[in-house]
Motif scaffolding. Structure first.
Motif, PDB file in Angstrom:
ATOM      1  N   GLY A  47      55.592  31.053   6.327  1.00  0.00           N
ATOM      2  CA  GLY A  47      55.372  32.385   5.580  1.00  0.00           C
ATOM      3  C   GLY A  47      56.436  33.589   6.051  1.00  0.00           C
ATOM      4  O   GLY A  47      56.393  34.513   5.586  1.00  0.00           O
ATOM      5  N   LEU A  48      57.236  32.973   6.712  1.00  0.00           N
ATOM      6  CA  LEU A  48      58.357  34.084   7.276  1.00  0.00           C
ATOM      7  C   LEU A  48      59.198  34.319   6.135  1.00  0.00           C
ATOM      8  O   LEU A  48      59.416  33.491   5.395  1.00  0.00           O
ATOM      9  CB  LEU A  48      59.158  33.595   8.437  1.00  0.00           C
ATOM     10  N   ARG A  49      59.834  35.634   6.086  1.00  0.00           N
ATOM     11  CA  ARG A  49      60.690  35.857   5.141  1.00  0.00           C
ATOM     12  C   ARG A  49      62.227  36.311   5.417  1.00  0.00           C
ATOM     13  O   ARG A  49      62.335  36.798   6.488  1.00  0.00           O
ATOM     14  CB  ARG A  49      60.164  37.051   4.223  1.00  0.00           C
ATOM     15  N   ASP A  50      63.187  36.040   4.541  1.00  0.00           N
ATOM     16  CA  ASP A  50      64.445  36.537   4.631  1.00  0.00           C
ATOM     17  C   ASP A  50      65.082  37.132   6.029  1.00  0.00           C
ATOM     18  O   ASP A  50      65.307  36.269   6.940  1.00  0.00           O
ATOM     19  CB  ASP A  50      64.816  37.628   3.809  1.00  0.00           C
ATOM     20  N   VAL A  51      65.075  38.294   6.245  1.00  0.00           N
ATOM     21  CA  VAL A  51      65.707  38.806   7.616  1.00  0.00           C
ATOM     22  C   VAL A  51      64.904  38.463   8.610  1.00  0.00           C
ATOM     23  O   VAL A  51      65.644  37.916   9.748  1.00  0.00           O
ATOM     24  CB  VAL A  51      65.669  40.460   7.502  1.00  0.00           C
ATOM     25  N   GLU A  52      63.652  38.187   8.892  1.00  0.00           N
ATOM     26  CA  GLU A  52      62.954  37.558   9.904  1.00  0.00           C
ATOM     27  C   GLU A  52      63.047  36.242  10.094  1.00  0.00           C
ATOM     28  O   GLU A  52      63.340  35.811  11.413  1.00  0.00           O
ATOM     29  CB  GLU A  52      61.170  37.615   9.563  1.00  0.00           C
TER      30      GLU A  52
END
Length: 175
Positions: A72-77
């Motif tokens: 569930g992490l996104r883009d920049v993270e």
């Protein structure tokens, strides 16, 4: 043969018990069935099976990013954590190498990296140093020790008593 792997797979919701249930109780939350709601464990547990669960044709970086997205992490993270984790497990120089071209110990490091990308509070490892030469096994144990010292509770299943005595703070024997 004692059922260590089966127990771990049941605890993390990969296998359903023949009878009974696995109940998870978190601070300030009602008890929940892992059997009925296996997704609840995904947010705070990392699980590494004995045989690395990585994609052989994906690169180190692609594997880590893929698992980050699954958690569930996104883009920049994803980008930031992938870089941090690759450095932590000492695979930064191999980031563009397909997993199938890595040594067995590098594949295990990659598997652990994919397992900790979401910063779990509980890490469960099944036979983390199995089938590794003594030097590679020592590297994996040092990595596990670092993860534990960072505050992650670590549960390890192994039949190697020397490793258990050397690295573990609590021991339970399944018979």
């Amino acid at each position: 043969g004692a059922g260590k792997s089966t127990l771990l797979y049941t605890l993390v919701g990969f296998l359903e018990p023949y009878s009974g249930d696995v109940i998870l109780t978190l601070k300030n939350q009602p008890a929940q069935s892992v059997t009925k709601h296996p997704e609840i464990i995904k947010t705070f547990v990392g699980f590494s099976p004995q045989i690395p669960a990585i994609y052989p044709k994906l690169t180190v970086k692609e594997n880590i990013q893929h698992f980050a997205a699954l958690y569930g992490l996104r883009d920049v993270e994803i980008t930031e954590r992938a870089s941090t984790v690759m450095t932590f497990v000492n695979l930064q120089e191999d980031k563009d190498t397909p997993a199938q071209n890595l040594s067995a110990s590098q594949q295990k490091k990659l598997d652990i990296a994919c397992t900790i990308i979401h910063q779990p509070t509980l890490l469960i490892l099944d036979e983390p140093a199995a089938d590794l030469d003594p030097i590679a096994a020592e590297e994996i144990w040092k990595l596990i020790t670092q993860i534990h010292k960072s505050g992650t509770t670590t549960v390890i299943a192994t039949h190697l008593f020397e490793d258990v005595e050397k690295y573990c703070t609590r021991i339970a024997i399944l018979r």
